[in-house]
Enzyme design. Structure first.
Site, PDB file in Angstrom:
ATOM      1  N   CYS A  87       0.839  -1.191   0.000  1.00  0.00           N
ATOM      2  CA  CYS A  87       0.000   0.000   0.000  1.00  0.00           C
ATOM      3  C   CYS A  87       0.879   1.249   0.000  1.00  0.00           C
ATOM      4  O   CYS A  87       1.800   1.364   0.809  1.00  0.00           O
ATOM      5  CB  CYS A  87      -0.899  -0.041   1.240  1.00  0.00           C
ATOM      6  SG  CYS A  87      -1.529   1.534   1.772  1.00  0.00           S
ATOM      7  N   GLU A  88       0.608   2.154  -0.915  1.00  0.00           N
ATOM      8  CA  GLU A  88       1.437   3.351  -1.008  1.00  0.00           C
ATOM      9  C   GLU A  88       1.193   4.335   0.140  1.00  0.00           C
ATOM     10  O   GLU A  88       1.965   5.277   0.323  1.00  0.00           O
ATOM     11  CB  GLU A  88       1.223   4.057  -2.347  1.00  0.00           C
ATOM     12  CG  GLU A  88      -0.147   4.638  -2.558  1.00  0.00           C
ATOM     13  CD  GLU A  88      -0.328   5.232  -3.950  1.00  0.00           C
ATOM     14  OE1 GLU A  88      -1.079   6.197  -4.062  1.00  0.00           O
ATOM     15  OE2 GLU A  88       0.281   4.719  -4.914  1.00  0.00           O
ATOM     16  N   HIS A  89       0.133   4.131   0.899  1.00  0.00           N
ATOM     17  CA  HIS A  89      -0.162   5.046   2.001  1.00  0.00           C
ATOM     18  C   HIS A  89       0.623   4.724   3.266  1.00  0.00           C
ATOM     19  O   HIS A  89       0.991   5.630   4.013  1.00  0.00           O
ATOM     20  CB  HIS A  89      -1.666   5.026   2.310  1.00  0.00           C
ATOM     21  CG  HIS A  89      -2.492   5.495   1.159  1.00  0.00           C
ATOM     22  ND1 HIS A  89      -3.760   5.005   0.908  1.00  0.00           N
ATOM     23  CD2 HIS A  89      -2.231   6.398   0.182  1.00  0.00           C
ATOM     24  CE1 HIS A  89      -4.240   5.593  -0.174  1.00  0.00           C
ATOM     25  NE2 HIS A  89      -3.344   6.427  -0.637  1.00  0.00           N
ATOM     26  N   HIS A  90       0.867   3.412   3.520  1.00  0.00           N
ATOM     27  CA  HIS A  90       1.552   3.021   4.748  1.00  0.00           C
ATOM     28  C   HIS A  90       2.765   2.118   4.494  1.00  0.00           C
ATOM     29  O   HIS A  90       3.460   1.761   5.435  1.00  0.00           O
ATOM     30  CB  HIS A  90       0.585   2.292   5.695  1.00  0.00           C
ATOM     31  CG  HIS A  90      -0.610   3.104   6.069  1.00  0.00           C
ATOM     32  ND1 HIS A  90      -1.833   2.983   5.421  1.00  0.00           N
ATOM     33  CD2 HIS A  90      -0.780   4.071   7.004  1.00  0.00           C
ATOM     34  CE1 HIS A  90      -2.695   3.827   5.959  1.00  0.00           C
ATOM     35  NE2 HIS A  90      -2.091   4.498   6.916  1.00  0.00           N
ATOM     36  N   GLN A 128      -4.955  -0.621  -4.557  1.00  0.00           N
ATOM     37  CA  GLN A 128      -5.471  -1.782  -5.297  1.00  0.00           C
ATOM     38  C   GLN A 128      -6.263  -1.368  -6.527  1.00  0.00           C
ATOM     39  O   GLN A 128      -6.205  -2.032  -7.568  1.00  0.00           O
ATOM     40  CB  GLN A 128      -6.329  -2.650  -4.370  1.00  0.00           C
ATOM     41  CG  GLN A 128      -6.802  -3.945  -5.020  1.00  0.00           C
ATOM     42  CD  GLN A 128      -7.520  -4.838  -4.045  1.00  0.00           C
ATOM     43  OE1 GLN A 128      -7.173  -4.919  -2.874  1.00  0.00           O
ATOM     44  NE2 GLN A 128      -8.556  -5.530  -4.501  1.00  0.00           N
ATOM     45  N   HIS A 156      -5.629  -6.251   3.159  1.00  0.00           N
ATOM     46  CA  HIS A 156      -4.713  -5.134   3.365  1.00  0.00           C
ATOM     47  C   HIS A 156      -4.276  -5.097   4.826  1.00  0.00           C
ATOM     48  O   HIS A 156      -5.094  -4.876   5.718  1.00  0.00           O
ATOM     49  CB  HIS A 156      -5.401  -3.814   3.000  1.00  0.00           C
ATOM     50  CG  HIS A 156      -5.699  -3.682   1.541  1.00  0.00           C
ATOM     51  ND1 HIS A 156      -5.209  -2.648   0.779  1.00  0.00           N
ATOM     52  CD2 HIS A 156      -6.429  -4.458   0.697  1.00  0.00           C
ATOM     53  CE1 HIS A 156      -5.620  -2.785  -0.469  1.00  0.00           C
ATOM     54  NE2 HIS A 156      -6.370  -3.881  -0.540  1.00  0.00           N
ATOM     55  N   CYS A 158      -2.669  -2.864   6.245  1.00  0.00           N
ATOM     56  CA  CYS A 158      -2.843  -1.531   6.821  1.00  0.00           C
ATOM     57  C   CYS A 158      -4.214  -1.413   7.493  1.00  0.00           C
ATOM     58  O   CYS A 158      -4.459  -0.495   8.281  1.00  0.00           O
ATOM     59  CB  CYS A 158      -2.665  -0.444   5.765  1.00  0.00           C
ATOM     60  SG  CYS A 158      -3.794  -0.550   4.375  1.00  0.00           S
TER      61      CYS A 158
END
Length: 199
Positions: A87-90, A128, A156, A158
């Site tokens: 995940c690019e956020h976490h 995703q 996920h 995250c």
């Protein structure tokens, strides 16, 4: 008007390792203690593996096709492709399966190339939804088939190991192009073949 993003100089390996040392110290631990001395090197090596998709050209991957297909024009489905991404956020893993189908128009591609295409995009920082679209759009653009269908079902971490802490939850995304988008019977057939008949 779109302004091109500035090209960044890639940090050196030593800079990457120092960044890991900084994070280790930030957690409150001692990066110089015995158990952590080798951690920066191990993390950087892991990142090289996790994000090797940035080194590959997904278009070039699909360019070698075969026309000797015996006029086969039915659906080609590759299902249950194991998928590991971040995940690019976490920068936390998302793990699941991809199901990929296309309707050939004279040309077919080796099935290992479809699995490799999933890996190329999965081994980049992603959400995703974008991952699903990238896989489908690349197949459509390069092979120019009569249709493409991609479904990804992934958990996920995250969401399961932090934040709302909801283990057992998975997210399903799909991208349907060409005849898969316009034909309901074809969509049903694909979802059934992918083991997702309830969609």
């Amino acid at each position: 008007m779109d302004i091109p993003r500035q090209v960044r100089t890639r940090p050196t390996r030593a800079q990457a390792e120092e960044a890991v040392r900084t994070l280790l110290a930030w957690t409150g631990d001692d990066p110089d203690r015995e158990g952590l001395v080798g951690t920066p090197d191990r993390v950087v090596r892991a990142y090289e593996e996790f994000f090797e998709g940035y080194q590959d050209d997904p278009v070039a991957l699909l360019e070698r096709t075969f026309e000797e297909s015996g006029n086969y024009n039915e659906m080609v489905v590759l299902r249950d492709i194991c998928l590991e991404s971040h995940c690019e956020h976490h920068i936390i893993p998302l793990i699941g399966k991809a199901h990929v189908a296309y309707l050939p128009d004279r040309r077919v591609v080796g099935i290992s190339k479809l699995a490799r295409l999933v890996d190329v995009f999965a081994h980049r920082l992603q959400i995703q939804e974008k991952l699903t679209a990238q896989i489908a759009d690349t197949i459509q653009s390069v092979l120019q088939p009569r249709g493409v269908a991609v479904v990804i079902d992934a958990a996920h971490q995250c969401m399961t190991t932090r934040g709302v802490h909801k283990p057992g939850v998975s997210m399903v995304t799909s991208r349907l192009l060409g005849e898969f988008e316009t034909s309901e019977p074809l969509r049903r057939q694909f979802f059934a073949m992918a083991g997702m008949g309830g969609m």
